[in-house]
Write a protein that holds these residues in place. Structure first.
Motif, PDB file in Angstrom:
ATOM      1  N   TYR A  38     -16.502   5.109   6.315  1.00  0.00           N
ATOM      2  CA  TYR A  38     -15.057   4.858   6.454  1.00  0.00           C
ATOM      3  C   TYR A  38     -14.582   5.205   7.868  1.00  0.00           C
ATOM      4  CZ  TYR A  38     -10.029   5.826   6.056  1.00  0.00           C
ATOM      5  OH  TYR A  38      -8.681   5.890   6.278  1.00  0.00           O
TER       6      TYR A  38
ATOM      7  N   GLY B  65       0.833  -1.205   0.000  1.00  0.00           N
ATOM      8  CA  GLY B  65       0.000   0.000   0.000  1.00  0.00           C
ATOM      9  C   GLY B  65       0.867   1.255   0.000  1.00  0.00           C
ATOM     10  N   MET B  66       0.216   2.398  -0.037  1.00  0.00           N
ATOM     11  CA  MET B  66       0.951   3.669  -0.115  1.00  0.00           C
ATOM     12  C   MET B  66       1.837   3.857   1.127  1.00  0.00           C
ATOM     13  SD  MET B  66      -0.509   7.405  -1.036  1.00  0.00           S
ATOM     14  CE  MET B  66      -1.603   7.615   0.349  1.00  0.00           C
TER      15      MET B  66
ATOM     16  N   THR C 211      -3.531   9.305  11.525  1.00  0.00           N
ATOM     17  CA  THR C 211      -2.851  10.185  10.586  1.00  0.00           C
ATOM     18  C   THR C 211      -3.868  10.830   9.646  1.00  0.00           C
ATOM     19  OG1 THR C 211      -0.915  10.370   9.168  1.00  0.00           O
ATOM     20  CG2 THR C 211      -2.298   8.421   8.840  1.00  0.00           C
TER      21      THR C 211
ATOM     22  N   CYS D  49      -0.737  -1.640   8.266  1.00  0.00           N
ATOM     23  CA  CYS D  49      -1.005  -0.555   7.305  1.00  0.00           C
ATOM     24  C   CYS D  49      -2.144  -0.923   6.359  1.00  0.00           C
ATOM     25  CB  CYS D  49       0.243  -0.241   6.472  1.00  0.00           C
ATOM     26  SG  CYS D  49       1.645   0.254   7.460  1.00  0.00           S
ATOM     27  N   THR D  50      -2.862  -2.004   6.652  1.00  0.00           N
ATOM     28  CA  THR D  50      -3.970  -2.386   5.770  1.00  0.00           C
ATOM     29  C   THR D  50      -5.194  -1.555   6.110  1.00  0.00           C
ATOM     30  OG1 THR D  50      -5.022  -3.991   7.220  1.00  0.00           O
ATOM     31  CG2 THR D  50      -3.194  -4.793   5.876  1.00  0.00           C
TER      32      THR D  50
ATOM     33  N   VAL E 203     -13.192  -5.199   6.666  1.00  0.00           N
ATOM     34  CA  VAL E 203     -11.735  -5.013   6.721  1.00  0.00           C
ATOM     35  C   VAL E 203     -11.351  -4.182   7.945  1.00  0.00           C
ATOM     36  CG1 VAL E 203      -9.695  -4.128   5.504  1.00  0.00           C
ATOM     37  CG2 VAL E 203     -11.629  -5.068   4.184  1.00  0.00           C
TER      38      VAL E 203
ATOM     39  N   TRP F  71      -4.503  12.852   5.480  1.00  0.00           N
ATOM     40  CA  TRP F  71      -4.118  13.364   4.160  1.00  0.00           C
ATOM     41  C   TRP F  71      -2.750  12.804   3.714  1.00  0.00           C
ATOM     42  CZ3 TRP F  71      -5.689  19.109   3.048  1.00  0.00           C
ATOM     43  CH2 TRP F  71      -7.001  19.330   3.487  1.00  0.00           C
ATOM     44  N   LEU F  72      -2.648  11.480   3.700  1.00  0.00           N
ATOM     45  CA  LEU F  72      -1.372  10.824   3.371  1.00  0.00           C
ATOM     46  C   LEU F  72      -1.012  11.000   1.909  1.00  0.00           C
ATOM     47  CD1 LEU F  72      -1.279   7.229   4.933  1.00  0.00           C
ATOM     48  CD2 LEU F  72       0.212   9.174   5.446  1.00  0.00           C
TER      49      LEU F  72
ATOM     50  N   THR G   7      -7.236   7.193  11.509  1.00  0.00           N
ATOM     51  CA  THR G   7      -7.467   8.347  10.637  1.00  0.00           C
ATOM     52  C   THR G   7      -8.085   9.558  11.348  1.00  0.00           C
ATOM     53  OG1 THR G   7      -8.809   9.058   8.747  1.00  0.00           O
ATOM     54  CG2 THR G   7      -9.678   7.253  10.025  1.00  0.00           C
ATOM     55  N   ASP G   8      -7.858  10.731  10.764  1.00  0.00           N
ATOM     56  CA  ASP G   8      -8.514  11.963  11.216  1.00  0.00           C
ATOM     57  C   ASP G   8     -10.030  11.919  10.956  1.00  0.00           C
ATOM     58  OD1 ASP G   8      -7.938  11.931   8.455  1.00  0.00           O
ATOM     59  OD2 ASP G   8      -8.016  14.105   8.299  1.00  0.00           O
TER      60      ASP G   8
ATOM     61  N   VAL H 235      -1.717 -12.551   3.789  1.00  0.00           N
ATOM     62  CA  VAL H 235      -2.677 -12.526   4.902  1.00  0.00           C
ATOM     63  C   VAL H 235      -3.845 -11.627   4.512  1.00  0.00           C
ATOM     64  CG1 VAL H 235      -3.048 -11.786   7.286  1.00  0.00           C
ATOM     65  CG2 VAL H 235      -0.897 -12.856   6.664  1.00  0.00           C
ATOM     66  N   ASP H 236      -5.039 -12.228   4.473  1.00  0.00           N
ATOM     67  CA  ASP H 236      -6.252 -11.432   4.227  1.00  0.00           C
ATOM     68  C   ASP H 236      -6.934 -11.255   5.580  1.00  0.00           C
ATOM     69  OD1 ASP H 236      -8.790 -10.495   3.713  1.00  0.00           O
ATOM     70  OD2 ASP H 236      -9.035 -11.675   1.871  1.00  0.00           O
ATOM     71  N   LEU H 237      -7.015 -10.019   6.031  1.00  0.00           N
ATOM     72  CA  LEU H 237      -7.536  -9.785   7.389  1.00  0.00           C
ATOM     73  C   LEU H 237      -8.985 -10.222   7.549  1.00  0.00           C
ATOM     74  CD1 LEU H 237      -6.110  -6.470   8.877  1.00  0.00           C
ATOM     75  CD2 LEU H 237      -5.118  -8.728   8.744  1.00  0.00           C
TER      76      LEU H 237
HETATM   77  N1  LIG Z   1      -4.660   7.657   2.417  1.00  0.00           N
HETATM   78  C1  LIG Z   1      -4.948   8.588   3.321  1.00  0.00           C
HETATM   79  O1  LIG Z   1      -5.068   9.785   3.007  1.00  0.00           O
HETATM   80  C2  LIG Z   1      -5.115   8.203   4.773  1.00  0.00           C
HETATM   81  C3  LIG Z   1      -5.470   9.218   5.680  1.00  0.00           C
HETATM   82  C4  LIG Z   1      -5.613   8.858   7.028  1.00  0.00           C
HETATM   83  C5  LIG Z   1      -5.387   7.563   7.449  1.00  0.00           C
HETATM   84  N2  LIG Z   1      -5.064   6.597   6.538  1.00  0.00           N
HETATM   85  C6  LIG Z   1      -4.840   5.238   7.024  1.00  0.00           C
HETATM   86  O2  LIG Z   1      -3.484   4.917   6.756  1.00  0.00           O
HETATM   87  C7  LIG Z   1      -3.357   3.521   6.527  1.00  0.00           C
HETATM   88  C8  LIG Z   1      -2.622   3.273   5.212  1.00  0.00           C
HETATM   89  O3  LIG Z   1      -3.392   3.873   4.178  1.00  0.00           O
HETATM   90  P1  LIG Z   1      -2.906   3.858   2.661  1.00  0.00           P
HETATM   91  O4  LIG Z   1      -3.352   5.147   2.068  1.00  0.00           O
HETATM   92  O5  LIG Z   1      -1.483   3.441   2.588  1.00  0.00           O
HETATM   93  O6  LIG Z   1      -3.843   2.714   2.085  1.00  0.00           O
HETATM   94  P2  LIG Z   1      -3.709   1.898   0.724  1.00  0.00           P
HETATM   95  O7  LIG Z   1      -2.666   2.451  -0.166  1.00  0.00           O
HETATM   96  O8  LIG Z   1      -5.116   1.771   0.233  1.00  0.00           O
HETATM   97  O9  LIG Z   1      -3.194   0.505   1.244  1.00  0.00           O
HETATM   98  C9  LIG Z   1      -4.019  -0.326   1.995  1.00  0.00           C
HETATM   99  C10 LIG Z   1      -3.491  -1.721   1.914  1.00  0.00           C
HETATM  100  O10 LIG Z   1      -4.404  -2.570   2.627  1.00  0.00           O
HETATM  101  C11 LIG Z   1      -4.503  -3.767   1.884  1.00  0.00           C
HETATM  102  N3  LIG Z   1      -5.752  -4.444   2.209  1.00  0.00           N
HETATM  103  C12 LIG Z   1      -7.012  -4.048   1.946  1.00  0.00           C
HETATM  104  N4  LIG Z   1      -7.885  -4.961   2.390  1.00  0.00           N
HETATM  105  C13 LIG Z   1      -7.145  -5.971   2.938  1.00  0.00           C
HETATM  106  C14 LIG Z   1      -7.455  -7.198   3.560  1.00  0.00           C
HETATM  107  N5  LIG Z   1      -8.726  -7.622   3.684  1.00  0.00           N
HETATM  108  N6  LIG Z   1      -6.450  -7.976   4.007  1.00  0.00           N
HETATM  109  C15 LIG Z   1      -5.169  -7.601   3.876  1.00  0.00           C
HETATM  110  N7  LIG Z   1      -4.805  -6.452   3.282  1.00  0.00           N
HETATM  111  C16 LIG Z   1      -5.788  -5.644   2.824  1.00  0.00           C
HETATM  112  C17 LIG Z   1      -4.447  -3.340   0.438  1.00  0.00           C
HETATM  113  O11 LIG Z   1      -4.120  -4.440  -0.355  1.00  0.00           O
HETATM  114  P3  LIG Z   1      -4.522  -4.500  -1.909  1.00  0.00           P
HETATM  115  O12 LIG Z   1      -3.547  -3.588  -2.576  1.00  0.00           O
HETATM  116  O13 LIG Z   1      -4.350  -5.936  -2.259  1.00  0.00           O
HETATM  117  O14 LIG Z   1      -5.934  -4.017  -1.984  1.00  0.00           O
HETATM  118  C18 LIG Z   1      -3.356  -2.266   0.501  1.00  0.00           C
HETATM  119  O15 LIG Z   1      -2.082  -2.841   0.371  1.00  0.00           O
HETATM  120  C19 LIG Z   1      -4.773   2.956   6.586  1.00  0.00           C
HETATM  121  O16 LIG Z   1      -5.015   2.471   7.868  1.00  0.00           O
HETATM  122  C20 LIG Z   1      -5.644   4.165   6.331  1.00  0.00           C
HETATM  123  O17 LIG Z   1      -6.933   4.007   6.909  1.00  0.00           O
HETATM  124  C21 LIG Z   1      -4.916   6.892   5.211  1.00  0.00           C
END
Ligand SMILES: NC(=O)c1ccc[n+]([C@@H]2O[C@H](COP(=O)([O-])OP(=O)(O)OC[C@H]3O[C@@H](n4cnc5c(N)ncnc54)[C@H](OP(=O)(O)O)[C@@H]3O)[C@@H](O)[C@H]2O)c1
Length: 297
Positions: A126, A10-11, A149, A60-61, A79, A151-152, A102-103, A35-37
Motif C-alpha cells: 500500500y 469515500g470516507m 495524512t 480522494c480516491t 489504482v 489514521w483518518l 499517506t504516513d 470516473v474509474d482511474l
Molecule cells: N483511511 C486512512 O486511515 C488513511 C490514512 C492515510 C491516508 N489515507 C489516504 O486518504 C485518501 C482517502 O482515503 P479514505 O480512507 O477516504 O478512502 P476510502 O474511504 O477507501 O475511499 C476511497 C475512494 O476511492 C474510490 N476508488 C477506489 N478505486 C477507484 C478507482 N479505480 N477509480 C475511481 N475511484 C476509486 C472508492 O470508490 P468505491 O467506493 O467505489 O470503491 C472510494 O470512494 C486516500 O488517498 C488514502 O490513501 C487514508
C-alpha cells in the motif's frame, strides 16, 4: 472556486464535498461510476477534469485495503500508481491537483515527527503504491499539492474508531495494539485544510496534514470508547507481535504539520473534540446506537 472531487463517496471525499459546499464553492462530486482511474477512457471523457469546468481537482480516491494489498499488489498499484498517472495525463496544463497520500510512505524508524523531506521507505505494498503515485503527480504536473495524512476517521466509512465502537457494542473483549504510534486525523479537519489550500492558493509541494496529537491505537480506542460511553473505559494493551497482520505497519508514523502551519493552515482540533463530533454524527446517522449507557433502574 470550481472544484471536482474524485472519490466523493469515500470516507474523506464525502466530507470534502460537504465542507467545500458549505463554504460556497461550486463542487462536482465524482465517484468511481463517473470516473474509474484505472480506465483512461473515462478520464478523457470527463469534462469535469478540464480547465474550462474546474479550477481544482481533489483526488480522494485510493486502493486503501492495507493488508489485502499484500495479496493483490497489481490492483493496489493499478489504482494508486497507474491511476494517478492516468489522471495527471489529463490534468497537465489544466486544473490544479490536490492529491492525498499517506504516513505509510515512512518505515516508522524515526524518533521525532517526520517532516516532508525525510527519507521515505514504505514497509508494504500500500505505502509503496501510494509513494509511486506521489512521484507521478510531482513528475507530471507543474504545481500539484500532495497532502500526506494519517489514521483518518470520519462517519462515511470503515474507520478504526467505528470498528472499536461496533466491537464494544457486540460485547467483544477488546485487546488493542499499544506499540504503534500515529496521529488520528478527523476527515472534517483535513477537508478544512484542503479548502484553505484552495482558497489561499497554497504553493505546490508535499505537505504533512494530520491531527496534532500523537497516540497509540490503544489510547485512541480508549479515548473513543470513553467518549462514546460517557465514562472512562480501560482496554487491554497488546503488542504488534500479539496481533500479526499481513502488512507490516510503521511503529512510529507521527508527522509534523509545521510546513502547512507556516503557510497559515492549522485546522486541527483536539482528538477528544473531533471524536465527540464524529460519535454524534454516527448517532444522528443511526450508524451506532443512540444510548450506549444502560439506564440505572
Ligand atoms: N483511511 C486512512 O486511515 C488513511 C490514512 C492515510 C491516508 N489515507 C489516504 O486518504 C485518501 C482517502 O482515503 P479514505 O480512507 O477516504 O478512502 P476510502 O474511504 O477507501 O475511499 C476511497 C475512494 O476511492 C474510490 N476508488 C477506489 N478505486 C477507484 C478507482 N479505480 N477509480 C475511481 N475511484 C476509486 C472508492 O470508490 P468505491 O467506493 O467505489 O470503491 C472510494 O470512494 C486516500 O488517498 C488514502 O490513501 C487514508
Amino acid at each position: 472556486m470550481r472544484v471536482t472531487v474524485l472519490g466523493a463517496n469515500g470516507m474523506l471525499g464525502s466530507d470534502v464535498v460537504k465542507v467545500l459546499e458549505a463554504l460556497g464553492h461550486e463542487v462536482k462530486p465524482l465517484t468511481r461510476k463517473d470516473v474509474d482511474l484505472t480506465d483512461p477512457r473515462t478520464i478523457n471523457d470527463c469534462r469535469w477534469l478540464a480547465k474550462k469546468n474546474a479550477d481544482w481537482v481533489v483526488n480522494c480516491t485510493a486502493y486503501t485495503a492495507v493488508d489485502k494489498a499484500e495479496e493483490e499488489p497489481e490492483i493496489a498499484f493499478d489504482v494508486n500508481e497507474e491511476g494517478v498517472l492516468n489522471l495527471c495525463g489529463k490534468l497537465s496544463g489544466g486544473p490544479r491537483l490536490i492529491h492525498i497520500s499517506t504516513d505509510f510512505v515512512f518505515d516508522g524508524s524515526a524518533t521525532a515527527p517526520y517532516i516532508e523531506t525525510d527519507e521515505t521507505n514504505p514497509l508494504g505494498v500500500y505505502g509503496q503504491s501510494k509513494l509511486a503515485g506521489e512521484h507521478y503527480a510531482e513528475a507530471m504536473l507543474d504545481d500539484p499539492i500532495i497532502f500526506r495524512t494519517s489514521w483518518l476517521f470520519g462517519p462515511a466509512g470503515k474507520s478504526f474508531p467505528l470498528t472499536m465502537i461496533n466491537a464494544h457494542n457486540a460485547g467483544r473483549t477488546l485487546r488493542v495494539v499499544g506499540d504503534q504510534v500515529g496521529c488520528p486525523t478527523y476527515t472534517v479537519d483535513l477537508a478544512t485544510a484542503i479548502a484553505s489550500a484552495i482558497e489561499e492558493r497554497l504553493a505546490p509541494g508535499v505537505y504533512h496534514a494530520c491531527g496534532t496529537e500523537a497516540m497509540s491505537w490503544h489510547e485512541f480506542a480508549e479515548r473513543t470508547l470513553s467518549n462514546y460511553k460517557g465514562e472512562a473505559v480501560t482496554l487491554e494493551k497488546i503488542s504488534t507481535a500479539d496481533y500479526p497482520t499481513p502488512a507490516k505497519r510503521p511503529a512510529y508514523s507521527v508527522m509534523s504539520n509545521e510546513k502547512l502551519s507556516a503557510a497559515g493552515i492549522n485546522p486541527w482540533r483536539p482528538v477528544d473534540s473531533a471524536v465527540e463530533e464524529f460519535v454524534e454524527r454516527l448517532r444522528r446517522m443511526g450508524t451506532v446506537a443512540q444510548h450506549s449507557i444502560q439506564p440505572k433502574l
